[in-house]
Design an enzyme around this catalytic site. Sequence first.
Site, short mmCIF file in Angstrom:
data_model
loop_
_atom_site.label_atom_id
_atom_site.label_comp_id
_atom_site.label_asym_id
_atom_site.label_seq_id
_atom_site.Cartn_x
_atom_site.Cartn_y
_atom_site.Cartn_z
CB THR A 240 6.16 9.03 -10.84
OG1 THR A 240 7.06 7.97 -11.15
CG2 THR A 240 6.66 10.32 -11.45
CD GLN A 262 10.22 8.14 -14.00
OE1 GLN A 262 9.14 7.93 -13.46
NE2 GLN A 262 10.50 7.71 -15.22
CG HIS A 265 5.59 10.75 -15.05
ND1 HIS A 265 4.65 10.08 -15.78
CD2 HIS A 265 6.70 9.99 -15.09
CE1 HIS A 265 5.16 8.96 -16.25
NE2 HIS A 265 6.41 8.87 -15.85
CD GLU A 332 6.56 4.99 -9.00
OE1 GLU A 332 5.61 4.57 -9.70
OE2 GLU A 332 6.87 6.19 -8.93
CG HIS A 333 10.54 4.12 -10.94
ND1 HIS A 333 9.67 5.20 -10.79
CD2 HIS A 333 9.89 3.21 -11.71
CE1 HIS A 333 8.55 4.94 -11.44
NE2 HIS A 333 8.64 3.74 -11.99
CG ASP A 366 8.41 4.35 -16.96
OD1 ASP A 366 8.09 3.84 -15.88
OD2 ASP A 366 8.91 5.49 -17.06
CD GLU A 420 -6.47 -18.85 22.09
OE1 GLU A 420 -7.52 -18.96 21.42
OE2 GLU A 420 -5.36 -18.61 21.58
CG HIS A 425 -12.81 -22.59 19.74
ND1 HIS A 425 -13.75 -21.68 20.18
CD2 HIS A 425 -12.23 -22.05 18.63
CE1 HIS A 425 -13.73 -20.63 19.37
NE2 HIS A 425 -12.83 -20.84 18.42
#
Length: 440
Positions: A240, A262, A265, A332-333, A366, A420, A425
């Site tokens: 985190t 944080q 964690h 992340e945060h 959270d 192409e 096609h």
Amino acid sequence: MISRIDLRGDALPEGGALRDLLPRAEFDVEAALEKVRPICEDVHHRGTAALIEYAQKFDGVELSQVRVPVEAVEAALEQLDPAVRAALEESIRRARIVHRGQRRTEHTTQVVPGGTVTEKWVPVERVGLYAPGGRSVYPSSVVMNVVPAQEAGVESIALASPPQKEFGGLPHPTILAACALLGVDEVYAAGGAQAVAMFAYGTEECAPANMVTGPGNIWVAAAKRYFTGRIGIDTEAGPTEIAVLADSTADPVHVAADLISQAEHDPLAAAVLVTDCAELAAAVEKELEPQVAATKHVEDRIKPALAGKQSAIVLVDSLEDGLKVVDAYGAEHLEIQTADAAAWAARVRNAGAIFVGPWAPVSLGDYCAGSNHVLPTGGCACHSSGLSVQSFLRGIHIVDYTRDALAEVTHHVVTLAEAEDLPAHGAALKARFGWKVPTA
């Protein structure tokens, strides 16, 4: 306790050169991949027997089955502390409000008269969700995974969480109680890479899933990488991260507390302060000491996290430079604790989630902001999003053209096909008109 990186005085480098100056945890998923490969293939070939063996080897528990009895899930809810139940119910309520607003609706676009393309959104049929159970237990992650899957309309939801020796080989009872509150009764006592393999391949007890989501350790991340292509995944979640962009108006008590929140964690958790105010940096450093001393998990998590190479106070000349730094970092945060915080937050391009001002700490997100806390880490916020209802939906285009609408565009299709060197096609359209290309 926390290092400094001084980027003042010179013009900031661009792009990757700036990212290379910023702190980041070492998280070698590729190296872990080789270790999880035999575990995953063992589950493939031996199914439940392999899962039971790994529960003994890694978790120290003896299981007779991996599927958790429904009665155990229900009993966990009955025994849940009423205050914890009320908090989980409020977390679920707020998450549902936010995620229900993310639902997609079918949309039809008329390209030309007689020619339409409709985009419809179809949920994946079955998902396997992972809830960690190592250093900490995260019933909040059950909420953050289950709610968007349910709001997307996923019909079959299963959850895995590591077996716990102190609870007779069942996942933590708070995890089970959260499942009961959410109406999820298919739960498995399985952790790590072997849980991901169970969902990817299926076993005698567990049907295979189309997708696996949820945070976990490096072994879970490596297993997700191993199965990419066979199953959908949310992200390879790493340790985190919190970054705080702050100026002289920020309260050092708040900033220090949020960095610590944080850091608790994991010893690899990242805590980064970016500021143009040297006085604030000094005040935060000073404030960290008593707050760290007064909290739990000091020696095994918080101190190693704050002192690690992944954490730092980054000094910049201005908030404009600070904005460049946090965008390069892609946290992340990301907290914005500045004057006119909302305006600065609106300019951020790279972050998993942004928390605006002094009254929106990461801890709120959270648990009870209503936002999702399963977010991209390791700088992946520059190209990836957090978990949402959209994560569980697939957009399917439905093309509907009349004869006249096809005739009007056939010459363009034939021209492009021949350019192409794919003449068949074009022939697929010519065949519908007697092998003559309609004129525009």
